[in-house]
Design a protein around this motif. Structure first.
Motif, PDB file in Angstrom:
ATOM      1  N   MET A  57       0.838  -1.200   0.000  1.00  0.00           N
ATOM      2  CA  MET A  57       0.000   0.000   0.000  1.00  0.00           C
ATOM      3  C   MET A  57       0.882   1.263   0.000  1.00  0.00           C
ATOM      4  O   MET A  57       0.569   2.244  -0.674  1.00  0.00           O
ATOM      5  CB  MET A  57      -0.947  -0.017   1.203  1.00  0.00           C
ATOM      6  N   LEU A  91       3.739   1.536  -1.280  1.00  0.00           N
ATOM      7  CA  LEU A  91       4.365   1.685  -2.601  1.00  0.00           C
ATOM      8  C   LEU A  91       3.364   2.146  -3.660  1.00  0.00           C
ATOM      9  O   LEU A  91       3.721   2.343  -4.811  1.00  0.00           O
ATOM     10  CB  LEU A  91       5.005   0.367  -3.034  1.00  0.00           C
ATOM     11  N   GLY A  92       2.100   2.234  -3.260  1.00  0.00           N
ATOM     12  CA  GLY A  92       1.116   2.801  -4.170  1.00  0.00           C
ATOM     13  C   GLY A  92       0.107   1.829  -4.734  1.00  0.00           C
ATOM     14  O   GLY A  92      -0.625   2.149  -5.664  1.00  0.00           O
ATOM     15  N   MET A  93       0.057   0.651  -4.162  1.00  0.00           N
ATOM     16  CA  MET A  93      -0.938  -0.310  -4.652  1.00  0.00           C
ATOM     17  C   MET A  93      -2.294   0.024  -4.013  1.00  0.00           C
ATOM     18  O   MET A  93      -2.365   0.254  -2.796  1.00  0.00           O
ATOM     19  CB  MET A  93      -0.506  -1.723  -4.253  1.00  0.00           C
TER      20      MET A  93
END
Lengths: 236, 391
Positions: B285, B287-289
């Motif tokens: 999350m 890392l941008g997921m």
């Protein structure tokens, strides 16, 4: 005049603990410019990590306003926050947080997969990032096969590979010895100069402070001091 | 596509953890399907064995005969009408004559039913051909192992049998035990002694008499005959089906326990694996997921574990299931003593609809318990997930 990437106004962050309330941040005002190499410094519990998390849209403010790359953190949805982290921000954690089942190459490639770049683009960028951190010989190694310093270098490469505008590093040297700490910091300093990436550290490590261009001291959730540091002299 | 790629990479990268998960899942799958097949096989076999050894493709009963009323046996027989005799002549049916009597083994009296059977019959699984002997001065008798145990009679022993003739007068003769049979059906064994039907008819002076006419399996339509009541398989199997139905609750409990054990194994491996990976979820999350991407990734991973478990299960499970359904599982003698006509070997049965339904339920369970904990973890703030805080 430098661009302001992050504008924090009157930020407070409260947590409920037991029946009471704990304020991790109290009326923080701060502007962070493009290309800054700055540190949030202070003792444990002073609010450094909380401030870093709010800037990284991992947490939301209780009061006040935080604008990161023109996005108001207090108003953005989870989806927008994920998009901001995916495209504009890089994270470096104290405990590296590498994905244990992936090898070095795959860990660094991960943010690029999320950006849906082509395999050729991904390969070029990953190899470039590996070169920055000097790990070209460890491409196939898994995190468990690396030393702490190597793991943190992988984490830096992972944070930098997509060339984000801001890198947020939470105690990046806490688990490293002096030699590895200096290596890591030199790498980040080099990338700051090379790519103009803004680095924000949360730290109380004197070694890190020695590399900073700007130091913001937090005590009990308040900004006590915000100073620009003189450039470092040549290293022996 | 990205989610598939990441799920594949996670599964491949996890190495031994993936295989441990898959092995446990496949064991649970195979065990549940096997136990289901065992229960179905047991139920089916009880009915098949009963048909093979006792009721064939149905029966005709003399209108005065009621097997549940001992007092009807004495008069519940009569001469076979022509239509039924034709079936006997065409070897589509075999008559049996029941006569109440007593035997005196080891100077004790024991009530028995003397049962007459055609020595050449092949309609039911009973070694009636053993009653064919050359010595006309001896009346051959056949008993089952249970009867032999009850009376302590052995092959070659003579025992006095007593019965009433058609005038109600007691008559007696010695019969010789020529064979002790091992039959699957306790109802063809306990408290009964088998004689050639021709001899028993002479003994009661009842030419052409029979109590029951057992039809060949799959005989098709049969005639309606006066004073002889046709009992079809639905009627004859009514009790055993009721028994199976009454056992269904206990079977369901047994199945539920097995299913629960299997699910526990699945739950253990899947849920613990996911909770163990909270920090990884937080990292993804950070890392941008997106949340739904994380949920999709972990659910897909769980589902792929399920698919791999089915593939692995098929490698060792299919031969095992085929072996147990063709060669069967030897049953201990105790099942025979329980009075259930089931045979010495249990053949598992796998109905395609039940098999597919079980597989589908198990698969959906795996998907569900991969989805559920991930959903609750991604509800956390990424900072809490990164710290490994409980959802």
């Amino acid at each position: 005049m430098q661009d302001t990437l992050i504008n924090i106004h009157n930020l407070s962050k409260h947590y409920s603990i037991g029946g009471g309330q704990f304020s991790a941040l109290k009326n923080v005002d701060l502007k962070i410019n493009a290309g800054d190499f700055m540190g949030l410094v202070g003792p444990s519990g002073s609010g450094k990590t909380t401030l870093l998390n709010v800037i990284g849209a991992l947490d939301s403010p209780s009061e006040g306003s935080v604008e990161v790359l023109k996005l108001k953190i207090e108003n953005i949805s989870a989806k927008q926050a994920a998009k901001l982290r995916k495209e504009k921000l890089g994270f470096i954690f104290q405990t590296y947080n590498l994905l244990p089942v992936y090898n070095v190459y795959e860990n660094i490639e991960f943010p690029l997969l999320l950006l849906q770049l082509s395999s050729t683009q991904r390969k070029d960028l990953v190899m470039q990032a590996l070169e920055w951190v000097g790990l070209l010989d460890k491409v196939k190694s898994k995190p468990a096969q690396l030393s702490g310093g190597e793991c943190q270098r992988v984490a830096i490469a992972r944070a930098m590979v997509k060339k984000p505008q801001v890198v947020l590093a939470d105690e990046p040297t806490a688990n490293l010895d002096a030699r590895n700490s200096h290596n890591i910091l030199q790498t980040m300093e080099k990338l700051n100069q090379l790519l103009g990436t803004t680095f924000i550290f949360a730290t109380h490590d004197a070694k890190v402070i020695g590399y900073l261009k700007r130091k913001v001291t937090l005590i009990d959730g308040r900004v006590e001091e915000d100073i620009t540091l003189p450039p470092r002299g040549p290293q022996c | 596509m990205l989610i598939f790629k990441l799920a594949y990479r996670n599964i491949k990268g996890a190495g031994i953890r993936t295989w441990l998960n898959v092995v446990v899942l496949s064991l649970a799958f195979v065990l549940i399907i096997f136990s289901q097949g065992m229960i179905d096989g047991m139920n089916e076999q009880i009915i098949t064995t009963m048909q093979d050894t006792e009721i064939g493709g149905g029966q005709y009963w003399h209108h005065l005969f009621d097997p549940y009323d001992q007092f009807t046996i004495e008069d519940g027989h009569g001469e076979l009408p022509v239509k039924l005799q034709e079936l006997v002549n065409k070897r589509l049916a075999t008559p049996m004559l029941w006569v109440p009597g007593s035997i005196f083994p080891d100077r004790r009296v024991q009530a028995v039913v003397l049962k007459g059977i055609d020595v050449d019959q092949t309609i039911i699984q009973l070694p009636s051909d053993k009653l064919k002997i050359n010595d006309k001065n001896i009346i051959p008798a056949l008993i089952g192992t249970r009867m032999a145990k009850q009376t302590k009679l052995k092959i070659g022993d003579f025992v006095t049998a007593r019965w009433r003739d058609k005038d109600g007068t007691f008559d007696a003769t010695d019969v010789k035990i020529v064979h002790i049979m091992s039959t699957l059906a306790p109802r063809m064994d306990s408290q009964q002694i088998w004689l050639p039907i021709s001899t028993l008819r002479q003994m009661i002076d009842g030419k052409g008499h029979a109590t029951v006419l057992t039809l060949k399996k799959d005989i098709g339509p049969v005639p309606i005959v006066d004073k002889w009541i046709h009992r079809d398989l639905n009627y004859l199997l009514k009790e055993i089906r009721a028994l199976i139905k009454s056992k269904r609750v206990s079977t369901l409990i047994f199945y539920g326990i097995l299913f629960g054990m299997g699910l526990l194994a699945i739950f253990d491996t899947q849920v613990l694996a996911i909770f163990h990976r909270k920090k990884e979820i937080g990292t993804l999350m950070a890392l941008g997921m997106g949340r739904w991407s994380v949920i999709s990734l972990f659910t897909l991973e769980g589902s792929l574990h399920g698919v791999l478990a089915y593939l692995l299960g098929a490698i060792y499970g299919v031969p095992l299931l085929v072996y147990t359904s063709t060669t069967g599982i030897p049953l201990p003698e105790i099942t025979d003593e329980m009075g259930i006509a089931m045979g010495s070997t249990l053949y598992t049965r796998y109905g395609i609809p039940v098999l597919l339904a079980t597989m589908l339920i198990l698969f959906l369970t795996v998907v569900f318990i991969s989805f559920l904990p991930t959903k609750s973890i991604v509800k956390l703030k990424p900072t809490d997930a990164l710290r490994g805080k409980m959802a």
